[in-house]
Design a protein around this motif. Structure first.
Motif, PDB file in Angstrom:
ATOM      1  N   ILE A 211      -1.296  -1.384  11.025  1.00 51.24           N
ATOM      2  CA  ILE A 211      -0.123  -0.538  10.884  1.00 51.24           C
ATOM      3  C   ILE A 211       0.739  -1.111   9.762  1.00 51.24           C
ATOM      4  O   ILE A 211       1.021  -2.308   9.750  1.00 51.24           O
ATOM      5  CB  ILE A 211       0.709  -0.473  12.184  1.00 51.24           C
ATOM      6  N   PHE A 212       1.153  -0.257   8.824  1.00 47.76           N
ATOM      7  CA  PHE A 212       1.971  -0.714   7.707  1.00 47.76           C
ATOM      8  C   PHE A 212       3.341  -0.058   7.796  1.00 47.76           C
ATOM      9  O   PHE A 212       3.465   1.170   7.714  1.00 47.76           O
ATOM     10  CB  PHE A 212       1.311  -0.371   6.368  1.00 47.76           C
TER      11      PHE A 212
ATOM     12  N   ARG B 178     -10.246  -0.473   7.595  1.00 49.79           N
ATOM     13  CA  ARG B 178     -10.970   0.792   7.653  1.00 49.79           C
ATOM     14  C   ARG B 178     -10.058   1.953   8.064  1.00 49.79           C
ATOM     15  O   ARG B 178     -10.308   3.088   7.691  1.00 49.79           O
ATOM     16  CB  ARG B 178     -12.153   0.676   8.613  1.00 49.79           C
ATOM     17  N   ARG B 179      -9.035   1.660   8.856  1.00 47.40           N
ATOM     18  CA  ARG B 179      -8.006   2.662   9.133  1.00 47.40           C
ATOM     19  C   ARG B 179      -6.653   1.993   9.037  1.00 47.40           C
ATOM     20  O   ARG B 179      -6.391   0.987   9.681  1.00 47.40           O
ATOM     21  CB  ARG B 179      -8.176   3.308  10.511  1.00 47.40           C
ATOM     22  N   LEU B 180      -5.791   2.590   8.215  1.00 47.50           N
ATOM     23  CA  LEU B 180      -4.425   2.100   8.059  1.00 47.50           C
ATOM     24  C   LEU B 180      -3.479   3.244   8.388  1.00 47.50           C
ATOM     25  O   LEU B 180      -3.658   4.361   7.911  1.00 47.50           O
ATOM     26  CB  LEU B 180      -4.190   1.624   6.625  1.00 47.50           C
ATOM     27  N   ILE B 181      -2.489   2.966   9.206  1.00 47.36           N
ATOM     28  CA  ILE B 181      -1.428   3.936   9.466  1.00 47.36           C
ATOM     29  C   ILE B 181      -0.164   3.445   8.781  1.00 47.36           C
ATOM     30  O   ILE B 181       0.313   2.346   9.060  1.00 47.36           O
ATOM     31  CB  ILE B 181      -1.176   4.119  10.977  1.00 47.36           C
TER      32      ILE B 181
ATOM     33  N   GLN C 270      -8.468  -6.115  21.009  1.00 51.92           N
ATOM     34  CA  GLN C 270      -8.310  -6.397  19.582  1.00 51.92           C
ATOM     35  C   GLN C 270      -6.823  -6.434  19.216  1.00 51.92           C
ATOM     36  O   GLN C 270      -6.067  -5.524  19.559  1.00 51.92           O
ATOM     37  CB  GLN C 270      -9.000  -5.318  18.756  1.00 51.92           C
ATOM     38  N   GLN C 271      -6.383  -7.488  18.560  1.00 55.32           N
ATOM     39  CA  GLN C 271      -5.014  -7.572  18.080  1.00 55.32           C
ATOM     40  C   GLN C 271      -4.876  -6.696  16.837  1.00 55.32           C
ATOM     41  O   GLN C 271      -5.630  -6.834  15.877  1.00 55.32           O
ATOM     42  CB  GLN C 271      -4.663  -9.020  17.733  1.00 55.32           C
ATOM     43  N   VAL C 272      -3.916  -5.780  16.861  1.00 53.54           N
ATOM     44  CA  VAL C 272      -3.709  -4.877  15.735  1.00 53.54           C
ATOM     45  C   VAL C 272      -2.491  -5.361  14.951  1.00 53.54           C
ATOM     46  O   VAL C 272      -1.377  -5.394  15.479  1.00 53.54           O
ATOM     47  CB  VAL C 272      -3.490  -3.430  16.212  1.00 53.54           C
ATOM     48  N   PRO C 273      -2.670  -5.762  13.695  1.00 48.92           N
ATOM     49  CA  PRO C 273      -1.545  -6.318  12.932  1.00 48.92           C
ATOM     50  C   PRO C 273      -0.575  -5.244  12.449  1.00 48.92           C
ATOM     51  O   PRO C 273      -0.967  -4.124  12.118  1.00 48.92           O
ATOM     52  CB  PRO C 273      -2.228  -7.005  11.751  1.00 48.92           C
TER      53      PRO C 273
END
Length: 431
Positions: free
Chosen positions: A298-299, A327-330, A366-369
């Protein structure tokens, strides 16, 4: 066993053939007890006398009986299915009854029940908006109203097509009933079992005495992530709120089925205001080689920088996703006139919702940064706001850019994603 036309769903002959061919195997419309129990337990008390209309051979009544709801009467127009259900429950559930009856003309006394439960029956009857169909629905609603006590609840489990919501909500709210729509939180397993992606809703219609001359309508919606229902002002707003949830479910399904689908964006609104609070863009990069830790991120775009090319255009966001090697960025843009409690507050607020948009196959635990520029949410200060006769509402704001540079901008809110003019601010010279 599908009918030749949708109108056959309202035909007794069709259901006789259906249950003869299907046999005793349960046929569940819109999920089973485990998916529906949260809403049922909220509005049905164990001591309530419950009428189930159009029961079919669903196991819902049986499962409710087994957990303590034993005063249940089930009716269906099909003699075949009523005989099947009587035989199945005669010894195991002796206090529960099954009656062959047309719910458009029931034999019960006025005010005999505290709850009427309908799982998919209204949807089966209200297949179009032809005059004959609407007349049948009016008779159904009139009978439900007649057999319910004042203070009783009509619980209708439905896919909530727009014409169905509009008809049901309009009819009961005009009679002074309180109307609340719950989205059923069935989870991913429940959705997979139902074989369709649209969410299930429960209309909760509470019967009040109609006050002559009163125009007050109590209309509410409660989505799966909300603890408290949200009041809306009109039937049209309620229909629109349901439609938004359906479109969101379709969007999630599209992302799951085709992770490299076209660019997807959506607004998340504040539950208290209904105004957009975050704008999310989902960017997939199939060319990025998969590894254990680069599935999803997540950005957070700092305030005031959402109009920059890298964050404000599809091409820029694709470059950002590729350079970040996920591979996927929000990407998440923060809106004007909204207060944010720093990066940690935003993460806490968004965590549940962004995980609904995670790519399929994301490893469990999974830790999502959460990523950003400079580690903060930026600075945006509105210095002046006014209205121009020519260009409408506008504002002047100061924002922090790269390298601690500050800029003053003119923004016309009719096109709020475009900077009309910008000047860099310099610190005043020392005397």
């Amino acid at each position: 066993m599908l009918p030749r036309s949708a109108r056959d769903f309202g035909s007794a002959q069709y259901w006789e053939r259906f249950f003869q061919q299907r046999g005793p195997r349960a046929f569940e419309w819109y999920g089973g007890y485990l998916e529906l129990c949260a809403a049922l337990h909220k509005y049905v008390r164990p001591r309530d006398k419950v009428l189930v209309v159009g029961c079919g051979n669903s196991e819902l009544s049986e499962q409710m009986y087994d957990v303590g709801y034993q005063d249940i009467v089930n009716v269906d127009i099909s003699e075949v299915v009523i005989n099947q259900m009587r035989e199945r429950n005669a010894h195991r559930r002796p206090k529960m009854s099954y009656l062959q009856m047309d719910m458009l003309q029931m034999d019960f006394q006025d005010g005999q029940f505290q709850v009427v439960l309908d799982k998919g029956t209204l949807d089966a009857i209200l297949v179009d908006e032809e005059e004959a169909t609407l007349e049948r629905v009016d008779r159904m609603f009139a009978e439900i109203s007649r057999v319910l006590q004042v203070g009783g609840r009509y619980l209708c489990i439905s896919l909530a097509q727009a014409h169905v919501v509009k008809k049901a909500v309009g009819c009961f709210s005009r009679e002074g009933w309180m109307v609340r729509i719950h989205q059923v939180s069935g989870g991913e397993d429940g959705a997979a079992k139902r074989k369709f992606v649209l969410p299930v809703f429960v209309y909760v219609m509470t019967k009040f005495k109609k006050i002559p001359g009163s125009v007050l309508q109590i209309l509410e919606i409660c989505t799966e992530e909300q603890d408290k229902p949200v009041r809306v002002e009109s039937t049209e707003q309620l229909v629109e709120a349901v439609k938004e949830r359906q479109l969101y479910a379709l969007l999630r399904s599209q992302l799951n089925k085709n992770p490299s689908a076209s660019h997807v964006s959506l607004d998340l609104c504040g539950a208290d205001t209904g105004k957009p609070r975050y704008t999310l863009h989902v960017v997939d990069s199939p060319s990025v080689k998969a590894s254990r830790n680069n599935h999803f991120a997540i950005f957070i775009i700092p305030q005031g920088r959402e109009t920059e090319w890298l964050f404000g255009t599809e091409a820029g966001r694709k470059q950002l996703a590729a350079s970040a090697s996920f591979r996927r960025l929000i990407t998440v843009a923060l809106h004007r006139d909204q207060h944010y409690e720093g990066m940690e507050g935003i993460q806490a607020e968004l965590s549940g919702k962004v995980m609904e948009l995670a790519p399929p196959g994301l490893p469990s635990q999974q830790q999502v940064p959460f990523l950003s520029v400079g580690g903060d949410i930026g600075v945006r200060t509105i210095q002046h706001r006014d209205t121009s006769a020519m260009s409408g509402e506008y504002l002047i704001e100061d924002v922090k850019g790269d390298n601690m540079c500050y800029f003053r901008r003119l923004i016309f809110l009719s096109n709020r994603n475009v900077v009309q003019s910008e000047a860099r601010l310099l610190s005043s010279a020392a005397p």
